[in-house]
Design an enzyme around this catalytic site. Structure first.
Site, short mmCIF file in Angstrom:
data_model
loop_
_atom_site.label_atom_id
_atom_site.label_comp_id
_atom_site.label_asym_id
_atom_site.label_seq_id
_atom_site.Cartn_x
_atom_site.Cartn_y
_atom_site.Cartn_z
CB CYS A 120 -0.91 0.00 1.23
SG CYS A 120 -1.92 1.49 1.36
N GLY A 121 0.68 2.09 -0.99
CA GLY A 121 1.50 3.27 -1.08
C GLY A 121 0.88 4.51 -0.50
#
Length: 279
Positions: A120-121
């Site tokens: 997850c960025g």
């Protein structure tokens, strides 16, 4: 650095239904994953989990994805900061970026004070209002066209060049292609967003932004964040081997990006702006 990209580990292998001893000891190769702290000058901005390697590309692409820089001259230098592990070895896990004095730094309220996982960025972003950023590049008028056979063949072209995946089976890949299917840059990482940042960072350092007439092929699904990264780099076509999310399709529609999913060699689904695909 190369030895940290992957790691050898002894494992126990189990086999269901084996007529004799169903276990065996063997060596397996795992993809490396370590934290990387990104600093703006001496100020800590974010920590992301990544596969070591191409770190300067990763940091540069991350700064593009955050809307902080968009041209090479805005980035003066990148360097590893001092830091050692328990054995006294340099970790290479902190990168400091020096930006041109006129570059506007993000508000401190937007700093990511939590770890960004490799899957997850944007989940560490302080405010959801900051997720949808305005790009310096408009791809609506990018009239690049790609033939259907060339576009459908990109996943195989990407897979053929995935050396780290061949040895570990545990990384994502992002490849930047011309409309004729020529591979310009490929990067691998345990995080699909990191792989894209590495590609975009390479392109900015080569002075190639905006990436007009190019195609970004990714090995996983097409998330909102990947569409946003393509938008901020000026990439007109984003193709994925898996499905896009509804928010990704909405953003692609609004920003003029041709979004492709389920690209499997003989067929593909186009969710937005199909005029760029010459069938």
């Amino acid at each position: 650095m190369k030895k940290r990209v992957s790691q050898r580990r002894q494992i126990t292998r189990f086999r269901v239904g084996a007529t004799e001893n169903g276990t065996s000891r063997r060596e397996d190769i795992l993809a490396g994953e370590e934290p990387l702290e990104i600093r703006l000058g001496s100020r800590s901005f974010s920590v992301t989990m990544r596969t070591p390697g191409d770190d300067f590309d990763l940091v540069t692409g991350f700064l593009v994805s955050e809307g902080i820089i968009w041209e090479p001259g805005q980035l003066i230098s990148l360097r590893y900061c001092a830091g050692v592990d328990d054995a006294g070895q340099q970790t290479f896990n902190v990168v400091e970026s020096q930006l041109r004095p006129d570059v506007v730094l993000p508000d401190t309220a937007m700093e990511r004070h939590v770890y960004t996982s490799s899957s997850c960025g944007i989940c560490g972003t302080a405010s959801i209002d900051a997720v949808r950023k305005s790009s310096r590049f408009d791809v609506h008028d990018d009239d690049a066209q790609v033939t259907l056979p060339a576009l459908a063949g990109l996943p195989d072209r990407l897979r053929e060049s995935q050396k780290l995946f061949d040895s570990t089976g545990g990384v994502h890949a992002a490849g930047l292609f011309t409309r004729d299917g020529e591979l310009l840059c490929l990067r691998e990482d345990v995080g699909r967003h990191n792989a894209v940042d590495k590609v975009v960072g390479w392109a900015l350092r080569e002075g190639m932004l905006p990436l007009k007439g190019t195609i970004l092929q990714v090995s996983g699904r097409a998330s909102f964040e990947l569409v946003q990264k393509a938008q901020l780099a000026g990439i007109p076509v984003l193709s994925a081997v898996s499905a896009p999310s509804s928010l990704a399709a909405d953003l692609a529609e609004d920003t003029g990006i041709t979004l492709v999913g389920f690209s499997r060699g003989t067929s593909l689904n186009c969710y937005t702006h199909p005029q760029r695909i010459a069938a």
